[in-house]
Write an enzyme that holds these catalytic residues in place. Structure first.
Site, mmCIF file in Angstrom:
data_model
loop_
_atom_site.group_PDB
_atom_site.id
_atom_site.type_symbol
_atom_site.label_atom_id
_atom_site.label_comp_id
_atom_site.label_asym_id
_atom_site.label_seq_id
_atom_site.Cartn_x
_atom_site.Cartn_y
_atom_site.Cartn_z
ATOM 1 N N GLY A 53 -24.864 -2.689 27.747
ATOM 2 C CA GLY A 53 -25.355 -1.361 28.115
ATOM 3 C C GLY A 53 -24.181 -0.414 28.289
ATOM 4 C CD GLN B 96 -27.551 -1.357 22.010
ATOM 5 O OE1 GLN B 96 -26.599 -0.752 21.527
ATOM 6 N NE2 GLN B 96 -28.584 -0.744 22.562
ATOM 7 C CD GLU C 173 -4.162 -9.577 4.907
ATOM 8 O OE1 GLU C 173 -4.296 -10.510 4.100
ATOM 9 O OE2 GLU C 173 -3.563 -9.664 5.990
ATOM 10 C CB THR D 218 -0.918 -0.024 1.242
ATOM 11 O OG1 THR D 218 -1.743 -1.174 1.151
ATOM 12 C CG2 THR D 218 -1.792 1.204 1.336
#
Lengths: 266, 380
Positions: free
Chosen positions: B340, B337, B364, B125
């Protein structure tokens, strides 16, 4: 030089413990593990193998599924494995078991340089009797509770872990050593070890193979021949969580007495 | 898919190692302070986890892709950082060498990487070339026995601790796109090689990521990896295998978050009863478990396809990565979730897992790139 390591497949007591109506453990319904102390015995043998290049043979008595445990130990580094298995051996107590294993080891042959390693005790019966009884039956010197083992020529220098200290003694080979968890940290498996060794052949010694062994009295093996009978097994009721009291002595005393009164203890 | 007894044992062993050795203290310390834990690196090297799928003759363990997937899964169940430590030499670092290194290169570079003695990273990259690596501008110009390398790579995982990097550079300046790109093995100690500051990341803290800058770096022609101008295809093939690893990482991390959520739902009491007594909670857990299992089976199927050189292996790897990484992001969100407000606090493991899995739909090949790969195959 050959090292025999006696191992046992035991119920995983971190899970649920199941008991049959007749008081014996319902092993089929429980997950199994390799007895923890036996893992230390295997590691001790493998460390000597790494150092001296000897042969390590793992031996167990148990039902056919115990084969999986032996394969795991070969993947860990043991060279070969022996499964002592037969209906006639089922239900043996420590007296009968040590007789059969001693007979199997005698059958396999114990040479001048050989060593037998056992774990200190199994987590199911917690007797710590099988190792010492095997030594007696094979007429080998025995050293129990090994927390350190060094080989010097034809003697082993063993540090025994006792309740209030250590005792270091030297013992001539052939001998039998029982190992405690303080001895070492059992190694992890490698993928290569599993790939190369998992499928190796296992030697099976059944009743037919051992019935004529001089160390085995066929009338004192198995459930019928065992002098020990289990009177009762049960799962003890679980204790509730403890509670710590905090605050001044007076407050804590008051709270304690209130609790005891509530439970009708005082 | 039912695992063979051998693979069951391999999986159990990975789990025992991760749970015993990569303690919560180590995980939290790395997450807080970044850096790199050399102690655990040496341990994974000692047991050959750095070379699980590298052949025995090149210092590896000779395992299959399924064992490699199981390692990624079990290590990431405990902590994704551990998974990435062991994954890099097996995959992006070792992959190109295994595919097209000559015997000398394999012995010199791959074997020590497989044994965990040296670290190799994958440098493809660039700041302007991410999903489109063919647009890279790093150049290597032949000069006698050497190539002169100039350019900049970015987001290189492990660069600050690497001994070597597999670097992609354009060697035929007249070509465009994937053509005319070559691979080089670059010693990170060569003159002209430097790393940028480690990036401050959202997750995967404890495995440093940085730029690598090449300024007139003289790379010997013996360190050209594979044929001249033909490196791009190898990069793409390496990424196929890498995608399987990332997919397995996602399954493991999701499993870890799920187990935390189950324990919390059983232990947390509201309105006088454990919260899982509410169907809204138990159904959520049922959906999470189902999606994890679906992803796991897809990953194992892709691994089996790779092990058998099946024609659809690359597509299956992309499908596994697409599905498993999106699933892991969803499941880790659901795990928070269910916790909480506590799930938002760093004391709870789900908070870290949520940040760690976020990169998995990105690195990737993003989920969108996986869709390009899959659609190309199904529409050809």
């Amino acid at each position: 030089m050959r090292i025999y390591v006696c191992v046992k497949q035991v119920p995983d007591t971190s899970g649920k413990v199941a008991v049959n109506d007749n008081g014996t453990l319902n092993r089929a319904s429980m997950a199994t593990i390799i007895n923890p102390d036996d893992m230390n015995a295997v590691e001790a043998a493998l460390q000597l193998k790494d150092e001296l290049g000897c042969q390590v043979t793992v031996v167990t008595m148990g039902p056919p599924p115990a084969e999986g445990m032996l394969r795991e130990l070969m993947a860990m580094g043991a060279d070969d494995a022996v499964l002592v298995s037969g209906r006639e051996f089922g239900g043996s107590d420590t007296f009968a078991t040590s007789q059969i294993i001693a007979g199997a080891l005698h059958n396999l042959g114990i040479g001048k340089d050989d060593i037998v390693f056992c774990g200190r005790q199994a987590i199911d019966g917690d007797t710590a009797q099988v190792g010492p009884q095997i030594a007696e039956k094979l007429n080998l010197p025995q050293v129990t509770y090994a927390a350190d083992i060094k080989k010097k020529g034809d003697v082993l220098c063993v540090k025994r872990l006792l309740e209030d200290g250590y005792m270091t003694i030297e013992v001539q080979t052939p001998c039998l050593i029982t190992c405690v968890k303080e001895l070492n940290e059992p190694r992890y498996l490698t993928v290569k070890g599993v790939m190369e060794n998992y499928d190796k052949d296992i030697v099976v010694l059944d009743y037919e193979a051992l019935k004529d062994e001089e160390l085995i009295d066929v009338d004192s093996i198995g459930l019928k021949g065992s002098p020990t009978n289990i009177f009762k097994s049960f799962t003890p009721p679980q204790k509730g969580a403890g509670r710590m009291l905090a605050g001044s002595v007076e407050d804590m005393s008051n709270e304690l007495v209130t609790e005891l009164l509530k439970k009708h203890i005082v | 898919m039912i695992l063979s007894k051998k693979h069951e044992l391999i999986k159990r062993n990975f789990r025992r190692f991760a749970e015993t050795e990569f303690t919560t203290e180590i995980q939290e310390e790395l997450d807080r302070n970044g850096g790199f834990n050399w102690d655990i690196w040496h341990k994974i090297g000692k047991y050959g986890f750095t070379g699980v799928k590298i052949p025995v003759e090149y210092g590896g363990q000779g395992g299959d892709y399924l064992s490699y997937a199981l390692m990624n899964e079990e290590f990431c169940r405990v902590c994704p950082v551990l998974g990435i430590y062991a994954n890099t030499p097996n995959s992006l670092g070792g992959g190109p060498l295994l595919q097209c290194g000559n015997e000398e290169q394999k012995q010199k570079y791959l074997a020590p990487a497989a044994r965990g003695e040296k670290q190799i990273v994958f440098a493809l990259t660039e700041p302007g070339a991410g999903s489109d690596p063919g647009s890279m501008t790093t150049k290597a110009v032949a000069d006698g026995d050497y190539f002169i390398l100039n350019g900049r790579k970015c987001f290189i995982s492990g660069a600050p601790v690497a001994d070597y990097a597999i670097v992609y550079a354009r060697t035929d300046l007249t070509q465009k796109g994937g053509r005319g790109i070559s691979m080089f093995i670059v010693d990170m100690k060569l003159e002209g090689v430097s790393c940028g500051k480690p990036e401050l990341k959202m997750g995967i803290n404890g495995y440093p990521t940085s730029d690598i800058v090449f300024e007139n770096v003289r790379v010997h022609k013996d360190d050209l990896l594979g044929p001249l101008h033909k490196g791009y295809g190898v990069a793409m093939k390496t990424l196929d295998g890498g995608r399987l690893g990332v997919a397995a990482q996602a399954v493991g991390a999701a499993q870890g978050a799920f187990e935390e959520a189950v324990a919390y739902a059983k232990g947390r009491k509201q309105f006088g009863k454990p919260i899982y007594y509410n169907q809204g909670v138990s159904f959520m857990l049922a959906e999470m478990a189902t999606e994890i299992e679906a992803a796991r089976n897809l990953v194992y199927a892709a691994a089996e396809a790779k092990d058998n050189d099946a024609a659809n292996a690359a597509t299956l790897c992309s499908m596994a990565k697409l599905y498993a990484t999106e699933m892991a992001n969803k499941v880790c969100g659901q795990a928070i979730q269910l916790h909480g407000g506590y799930g938002y606090i760093k004391d709870y493991k789900v908070e870290r897992l949520y940040r760690d899995v976020r990169v998995m739909t990105l690195y990737e090949g993003t989920s969108q790139v996986q869709k390009i790969v899959i659609s190309r195959d199904i529409l050809k």
